[in-house]
Enzyme design. Sequence first.
Site, mmCIF file in Angstrom:
data_model
loop_
_atom_site.group_PDB
_atom_site.id
_atom_site.type_symbol
_atom_site.label_atom_id
_atom_site.label_comp_id
_atom_site.label_asym_id
_atom_site.label_seq_id
_atom_site.Cartn_x
_atom_site.Cartn_y
_atom_site.Cartn_z
ATOM 1 C CD GLU A 81 -0.212 -3.622 -5.264
ATOM 2 O OE1 GLU A 81 0.305 -4.154 -4.735
ATOM 3 O OE2 GLU A 81 -1.310 -3.159 -4.826
ATOM 4 C CD GLU A 130 -6.847 -1.779 -4.572
ATOM 5 O OE1 GLU A 130 -6.252 -1.470 -3.615
ATOM 6 O OE2 GLU A 130 -6.844 -3.279 -4.924
#
Length: 353
Positions: A170, A175
């Site tokens: 990932e 974020e």
Amino acid sequence: MAVGAATARYTAWDPRGWSLTKRVSAAVGAVVIIVAVIVGAVLGVRANRYPSYTKLDYRLVETYSGSSFFNKFYYATSDPAGGFVQYIDRAASEWLNLTYATDTSAVLKVDTTYNGPEQVADGRQSVRITSNNTYADGLFVFDILHTPYACGIWPALWLTDPSNWPAHGEIDVMEAVNMGEWGNQATLHTSSGCNMGVKRKETGTALYKTCYWDANDESGCGVRGAKATYGPEFNSQGGGVYAMELRDAGIRVWHWVRADIPSDIISGSPDPSTWGKAYADFPSTECNIGNHFKNQSIIANIDFCGGWASATEYYTTQSGCPDSCETFVMDNASNFTTAYWEFKSFKVYQAST
Ligand SMILES: *[C@@H]1O[C@H](CO)[C@@H](O)[C@H](O)[C@H]1NC(C)=O
Ligand SMILES: *[C@@H]1O[C@H](CO)[C@@H](O)[C@H](O)[C@H]1NC(C)=O
Ligand SMILES: *[C@@H]1O[C@H](CO)[C@@H](O)[C@H](O)[C@H]1NC(C)=O
Ligand SMILES: *[C@@H]1O[C@H](CO)[C@@H](O)[C@H](O)[C@H]1NC(C)=O
Ligand SMILES: *[C@@H]1O[C@H](CO)[C@@H](O)[C@H](O)[C@H]1NC(C)=O
């Protein structure tokens, strides 16, 4: 005479005048020094190992933009991250206007209408889109006009293979949580055997050095940017570009606010070898990037609460957000008007071979 007497004597540095014991200890000493020099050199070389990020010739292979932006994504309706969210499908998202696209931008937002335990029983409505196409490598150029921020949200722009997590890795490009005042965080999450305790060339602040998904409360190995890399400060400059390069040598992320976007990106011929130090650098030195990252789809979503956004140190202490995360998310629809992504385009380039 005097000359003859002098030549019969050896100086203290001449081994011919040494006793056997002295000769042996000198020899041992010499070996120790030589070994130390070699070990030191090897350790020095090891500590300095760094992959060769040679220039690649990138060609455009995919563009996500304009009114058809959402056509190449599918809408997931469950949340593997366990947040207080109800992800809705494409038809519902279009009906409720949580996703819409025009010639100039695509918006992904959360519900700002419903309130209370009946209407928001299973979490607030939001969207999670995943690209149909998958990529083994490439240069991903994300042009972003607005990043979401609000108490209780956990938005991300990232890549993974949802059906093979964590085996295929990932890559979180953007974020943040809540008001985004911590700046952006770029993070890798992998199967075991991927570490970043090595030489890196980056401007951001490295957090944990192991990328193994299950270590350190599932934190992954993140690199945090300055405050202006996310949230209101980033948005007030017209947003900007995040570029992520995924190749066997490593993974690197750069960002620029709109006024600073390099001309080679604007002209569509991006060349990372001219961009200087990355904001986040994940070299392949102690991580086989090709083995840990495969079949990646691009994902954009906005989750609510969950492990990170509702953690006390982020939610209450840092962001000054009220109530418990879930209570606030349930009752305060009007506080989520700033919780939207607005994208100008995503472009994917791959190296011509
Ligand atoms: C992407 O996948 C979704 C869901 O499978 C499908 O409805 C859509 O047509 C696909 N888009 C393209 C461009 O193939
Ligand atoms: C959806 O958004 C568009 C563009 O902002 C707006 O014109 C339209 O009225 C909205 N529709 C609904 C149902 O809110
Ligand atoms: C690649 O990802 C897609 C979508 O998640 C999945 O359906 C497919 O099985 C994956 N392929 C491989 C080879 O892992
Ligand atoms: C959130 O909504 C609740 C219920 O309407 C209200 O009592 C509370 O003051 C709101 N909180 C904020 C910060 O607006
Ligand atoms: C929520 O919205 C209210 C009304 O606009 C505002 O007064 C309050 O500061 C907001 N609270 C948060 C935590 O965003």
